[in-house]
Design an enzyme around this catalytic site. Sequence first.
Site, PDB file in Angstrom:
ATOM      1  N   THR A 150       7.051   2.377  -3.117  1.00 43.46           N
ATOM      2  CA  THR A 150       6.588   1.276  -2.759  1.00 43.46           C
ATOM      3  C   THR A 150       7.650  -0.214  -3.478  1.00 43.46           C
ATOM      4  O   THR A 150       7.315  -1.129  -3.339  1.00 43.46           O
ATOM      5  CB  THR A 150       5.244   1.388  -3.484  1.00 43.46           C
ATOM      6  N   TYR A 154       7.809  -3.771  -9.275  1.00 42.26           N
ATOM      7  CA  TYR A 154       7.543  -4.135  -7.233  1.00 42.26           C
ATOM      8  C   TYR A 154       6.641  -4.874  -7.307  1.00 42.26           C
ATOM      9  O   TYR A 154       7.056  -5.788  -6.061  1.00 42.26           O
ATOM     10  CB  TYR A 154       7.197  -2.424  -7.318  1.00 42.26           C
TER      11      TYR A 154
HETATM   12  N1  LIG Z   1      16.131   2.935  -9.842  1.00 43.62           N
HETATM   13  C1  LIG Z   1      14.403   2.832  -9.560  1.00 43.62           C
HETATM   14  O1  LIG Z   1      13.961   3.246 -10.177  1.00 43.62           O
HETATM   15  C2  LIG Z   1      14.053   2.782  -7.990  1.00 43.62           C
HETATM   16  C3  LIG Z   1      15.460   2.214  -7.398  1.00 43.62           C
HETATM   17  C4  LIG Z   1      15.157   2.024  -5.362  1.00 43.62           C
HETATM   18  C5  LIG Z   1      14.254   3.003  -5.266  1.00 43.62           C
HETATM   19  N2  LIG Z   1      13.082   3.481  -5.960  1.00 43.62           N
HETATM   20  C6  LIG Z   1      11.994   3.966  -5.190  1.00 43.62           C
HETATM   21  O2  LIG Z   1      12.742   4.972  -4.518  1.00 43.62           O
HETATM   22  C7  LIG Z   1      12.082   4.186  -3.578  1.00 43.62           C
HETATM   23  C8  LIG Z   1      12.679   5.099  -1.376  1.00 43.62           C
HETATM   24  O3  LIG Z   1      13.811   3.978  -1.655  1.00 43.62           O
HETATM   25  P1  LIG Z   1      14.401   3.070  -0.977  1.00 43.62           P
HETATM   26  O4  LIG Z   1      12.593   2.373  -0.432  1.00 43.62           O
HETATM   27  O5  LIG Z   1      15.239   2.433  -1.172  1.00 43.62           O
HETATM   28  O6  LIG Z   1      13.626   3.677   0.445  1.00 43.62           O
HETATM   29  P2  LIG Z   1      15.096   4.651   1.594  1.00 43.62           P
HETATM   30  O7  LIG Z   1      13.397   4.933   1.917  1.00 43.62           O
HETATM   31  O8  LIG Z   1      16.395   4.865   1.222  1.00 43.62           O
HETATM   32  O9  LIG Z   1      15.138   2.730   2.316  1.00 43.62           O
HETATM   33  C9  LIG Z   1      14.418   2.087   2.829  1.00 43.62           C
HETATM   34  C10 LIG Z   1      15.226   1.354   4.028  1.00 43.62           C
HETATM   35  O10 LIG Z   1      15.005   2.552   5.163  1.00 43.62           O
HETATM   36  C11 LIG Z   1      14.025   1.043   6.101  1.00 43.62           C
HETATM   37  N3  LIG Z   1      14.042   2.222   6.890  1.00 43.62           N
HETATM   38  C12 LIG Z   1      12.542   3.295   6.400  1.00 43.62           C
HETATM   39  N4  LIG Z   1      12.906   3.967   7.223  1.00 43.62           N
HETATM   40  C13 LIG Z   1      13.504   3.722   8.980  1.00 43.62           C
HETATM   41  C14 LIG Z   1      12.856   3.758   9.966  1.00 43.62           C
HETATM   42  N5  LIG Z   1      12.772   5.116   9.929  1.00 43.62           N
HETATM   43  N6  LIG Z   1      13.905   3.453  10.426  1.00 43.62           N
HETATM   44  C15 LIG Z   1      14.752   3.277  10.504  1.00 43.62           C
HETATM   45  N7  LIG Z   1      15.149   2.356   9.165  1.00 43.62           N
HETATM   46  C16 LIG Z   1      14.294   2.626   8.277  1.00 43.62           C
HETATM   47  C17 LIG Z   1      12.961   0.085   5.480  1.00 43.62           C
HETATM   48  O11 LIG Z   1      12.964  -0.724   6.748  1.00 43.62           O
HETATM   49  P3  LIG Z   1      12.039  -0.750   7.270  1.00 43.62           P
HETATM   50  O12 LIG Z   1      10.757  -1.473   6.051  1.00 43.62           O
HETATM   51  O13 LIG Z   1      12.372  -1.954   7.918  1.00 43.62           O
HETATM   52  O14 LIG Z   1      11.305   0.304   7.417  1.00 43.62           O
HETATM   53  C18 LIG Z   1      14.190   0.338   4.236  1.00 43.62           C
HETATM   54  O15 LIG Z   1      15.132  -1.530   4.624  1.00 43.62           O
HETATM   55  C19 LIG Z   1      11.687   3.111  -3.374  1.00 43.62           C
HETATM   56  O16 LIG Z   1      10.567   2.302  -2.642  1.00 43.62           O
HETATM   57  C20 LIG Z   1      11.193   2.909  -4.540  1.00 43.62           C
HETATM   58  O17 LIG Z   1      10.133   4.282  -4.890  1.00 43.62           O
HETATM   59  C21 LIG Z   1      13.327   3.827  -7.486  1.00 43.62           C
END
Ligand SMILES: NC(=O)c1ccc[n+]([C@@H]2O[C@H](COP(=O)([O-])OP(=O)(O)OC[C@H]3O[C@@H](n4cnc5c(N)ncnc54)[C@H](OP(=O)(O)O)[C@@H]3O)[C@@H](O)[C@H]2O)c1
Length: 315
Positions: free
Chosen positions: A20, A58
């Site tokens: 999230t 977040y």
């Molecule tokens: N240091 C940390 O602790 C840290 C840092 C980063 C992340 N996190 C955690 O990891 C989670 C996952 O990372 P992330 O959110 O970067 O996830 P991700 O799944 O790698 O990337 C999300 C991005 O991809 C796009 N996306 C997702 N599904 C798609 C699809 N089917 N087609 C086209 N675009 C798509 C999303 O846009 P749309 O919204 O348009 O789908 C968003 O821009 C985070 O939400 C968070 O909970 C932790």
Amino acid sequence: MEYRELGRTGMTTSVMGVGTGGPSRVGLRDGGSDDGAVEVIRRAIDSGVTFIDTAEAYRTEEVVARAIHDVPRDSLQISTKISRWQDLDAAGIEASVDERLRALGTDYLDVCHLHAVTIDRYNEVIERLYPGLVRAREAGKVRFLGVTEMFNGDPGHEMLARALDDDYWDVVMVGFNILNQSARERVLEATQAKGIGVLAMFVVRLALSRRERLVEVVDELVDRGELDEALLRELGGSREDPLGWVVERTDAASLVDAAYRFVRHEPGIDVTLSGTGSLDHLLANIESLDRPPLDPQVAEQLRRLFARVDSVTAQ
Ligand SMILES: NC(=O)c1ccc[n+]([C@@H]2O[C@H](COP(=O)([O-])OP(=O)(O)OC[C@H]3O[C@@H](n4cnc5c(N)ncnc54)[C@H](OP(=O)(O)O)[C@@H]3O)[C@@H](O)[C@H]2O)c1
């Protein structure tokens, strides 16, 4: 949806986790509504996802609370993070755990992480803050302790490599994707040997979901000598279309589908996090994570092509 044990925790979880945070914050970053964010999380739960990741920073703990309020608590694994730990002491950590519980409307956290810890603060984290996490665990407020890396500033996993020398953490969150697979040797070997649970983040991010960003990243990698352009061409790619060949040569529906499946089937990855604000993307990603591994020959070619990369995150 498939389920597996999260390392040695003994906790069973879905192989997909709803993230999230990231570039979407379940749609809230793009001006989406709280109701829309709740709907995305609810739809994930209704589709069998049991792992939900949030964090103090977040500002999505409240929408998670709304999405889970009438779901049996023991059917979910709730993971959150203390983000503003930098100026806290151990008592401050315990107070932050209480705040996370209030925000999430629950009386325990399955995993409580320290968020985005950097190598320069690591020793201090252990000496000054870790005792606060242990007290929260002893009080029954937290089941398992985790640490997440700041992948953008630490794409070579210095902090996690250091953290894995000790035995303080039950769970870690690591950046891992097609473009930067350096965690395989630097993190996943040790986590598998020790039974530490692994959550994968940055699985598609921007470079694997938007072609123009992928082109920029691949240009950077070729210019820095981390990616061999001759090998890229031999495999059927080019600087203008670096990974179209992956979709052409496999049953992948898209590069995003290939990216999620590449990570989900990597040995040592327990939960693949997916962040989206779109219901359509959520449903597509659930399908991807239910699908079999990519063609093994193409997966091996991707391992070879990006073998030297440890400087980019797919941001
Ligand atoms: N240091 C940390 O602790 C840290 C840092 C980063 C992340 N996190 C955690 O990891 C989670 C996952 O990372 P992330 O959110 O970067 O996830 P991700 O799944 O790698 O990337 C999300 C991005 O991809 C796009 N996306 C997702 N599904 C798609 C699809 N089917 N087609 C086209 N675009 C798509 C999303 O846009 P749309 O919204 O348009 O789908 C968003 O821009 C985070 O939400 C968070 O909970 C932790």
